[in-house]
Design a protein around this motif. Sequence first.
Motif, PDB file in Angstrom:
ATOM      1  N   ARG A  12       2.341   1.900  -3.283  1.00 54.00           N
ATOM      2  CA  ARG A  12       1.354   2.502  -4.198  1.00 54.00           C
ATOM      3  C   ARG A  12       1.338   4.030  -4.014  1.00 54.00           C
ATOM      4  O   ARG A  12       1.255   4.782  -4.976  1.00 54.00           O
ATOM      5  CB  ARG A  12      -0.018   1.878  -3.913  1.00 54.00           C
ATOM      6  N   GLN A  13       1.482   4.463  -2.737  1.00 53.53           N
ATOM      7  CA  GLN A  13       1.540   5.906  -2.448  1.00 53.53           C
ATOM      8  C   GLN A  13       2.732   6.533  -3.171  1.00 53.53           C
ATOM      9  O   GLN A  13       2.621   7.615  -3.751  1.00 53.53           O
ATOM     10  CB  GLN A  13       1.761   6.118  -0.946  1.00 53.53           C
TER      11      GLN A  13
ATOM     12  N   TYR B 138      10.226   8.171  -0.202  1.00 51.61           N
ATOM     13  CA  TYR B 138       9.241   7.230   0.355  1.00 51.61           C
ATOM     14  C   TYR B 138       9.955   6.019   0.946  1.00 51.61           C
ATOM     15  O   TYR B 138      10.782   5.383   0.287  1.00 51.61           O
ATOM     16  CB  TYR B 138       8.240   6.814  -0.725  1.00 51.61           C
TER      17      TYR B 138
ATOM     18  N   GLN C 202       0.838  -1.212   0.000  1.00 51.47           N
ATOM     19  CA  GLN C 202       0.000   0.000   0.000  1.00 51.47           C
ATOM     20  C   GLN C 202       0.873   1.262   0.000  1.00 51.47           C
ATOM     21  O   GLN C 202       0.590   2.228  -0.702  1.00 51.47           O
ATOM     22  CB  GLN C 202      -0.938   0.008   1.216  1.00 51.47           C
ATOM     23  N   ILE C 203       1.945   1.231   0.793  1.00 48.69           N
ATOM     24  CA  ILE C 203       2.823   2.408   0.839  1.00 48.69           C
ATOM     25  C   ILE C 203       3.557   2.560  -0.503  1.00 48.69           C
ATOM     26  O   ILE C 203       3.753   3.682  -0.990  1.00 48.69           O
ATOM     27  CB  ILE C 203       3.809   2.315   2.029  1.00 48.69           C
TER      28      ILE C 203
ATOM     29  N   ALA D  94       2.815   9.396  -6.089  1.00 43.57           N
ATOM     30  CA  ALA D  94       3.600  10.635  -5.962  1.00 43.57           C
ATOM     31  C   ALA D  94       4.469  10.839  -7.199  1.00 43.57           C
ATOM     32  O   ALA D  94       4.665  11.972  -7.656  1.00 43.57           O
ATOM     33  CB  ALA D  94       4.465  10.573  -4.702  1.00 43.57           C
TER      34      ALA D  94
END
Length: 419
Positions: free
Chosen positions: A31-32, A387, A28-29, A36
């Motif tokens: 995907r963030q 990230y 999920q992160i 971005a």
Amino acid sequence: MELTRRRQSMSYLTKQKAGKILVGDTFQIARQAALAKESHANVIDATVGALFDDDQQFYEYKTVTRMIKRLAVAKHYAYAPTSGGDAFKKHISDWVFGPYATMITNEFHHDVVATPGASGALYNTFMNYLDEHDTLIMPDIYWTNYLVMLGNINAKHLTYPLFKEGAFHFDAFVDATKKVLEHHQKIVCLFNDPAHNPTGYSLSLDEWTRIYDYLNGLVTEGAEVIVLYDLAYLDYEGETHLESRRLFEALKAIETDILVILAFSGSKSFSLYGLRLGAQIALSRNKQHIKAFKNAAVYSARGTWSCPPSTGPLMLGQLFSDDLQTKKFAKELDRARVMLRARAEVFLGEAKIAGLPTYPYRGGFFITIPVEDPDQAFDRLAGIHIYTIPVDQGIRIAISSIPMSLITGMARRIKNALT
Ligand SMILES: Cc1ncc(COP(=O)(O)O)c(C=O)c1O
């Protein structure tokens, strides 16, 4: 009306699954970070636990691709044996144990079951060795997906501090085992080694030997001991295939009925993340443990994913029955190790100069920075378009996925953002 209201408040799910929701997961992160990237040009995506080359493409093992292409189409279509088959067992044992394969065959009983990635191997072990009153013992810094797997079967766990003064906290491990043994006879201990995710730490031969010596003593006193040995990053530690296998020397210290179950990841070793190639490998001096392992592992594999994708085991068959291709593959792997090591050296060197602390790194995909508030650190770094993955007591940087051009200068930027 009454019925409608009751239905709205009720969950159709089983009691075990009601309310369970995946949050803060690595995918999920990641995907963030991908989102971005769509709006900012200078995003550094240090989330992905996969190996990318310096052109930010998957690190493709050309030999592996060649072997897959050699397979007739019908081979991919057909079901594979649930266990993976005898050839798979031999290829995996020879690859994983390397120079220790003969020692394993001569001194231990052992068996292998194919699984979808190391994840399948871990899950199959949790399912088959943790009853509801059992507790998994593991360090307090860990791959976060263990918790999802344990949550999925409602299994309990107990953590102990991984480090004391930059080395394995043996006393804390002993305390954790004692706590569990106060109520139960059985302990299941999880180690992720070498090149631990997320810190990159590898236990030394002395540390492993001390652990097995201690566990031998517990078995002699009547305990049942299972060691779950997650070696997903085995092939990315040490400078050569031979060196990365040096820690198997410690297996010789096992003198009792300890059952060791290794979780092997074809995702990492062959860059076949999507193909779901993995293995659960059990070894013990007690034949009955291995027989029971095989029966239960095949049974639960058939009862969940049914059989492994055919392509992985068949690719291994092609690769390891051809000496020239095996050598070529080993060279490609050596180059991957060199690439990772170079990135780690730059990052760690710059971190030292910048005064950015890291957990002790010995190899692998990740370097982790200790922080008190991982979520806050994550936000601050996302604010400068870096990230990362927040883990317990740290922020994980996947050097595996960042090209050298972006690694340079990164430690200083992180230090500035976190202070
Ligand atoms: C420590 C550790 N174990 C196991 C796995 C599972 O890998 P796979 O199921 O893709 O083989 C991973 C993947 O990220 C990992 O980091």
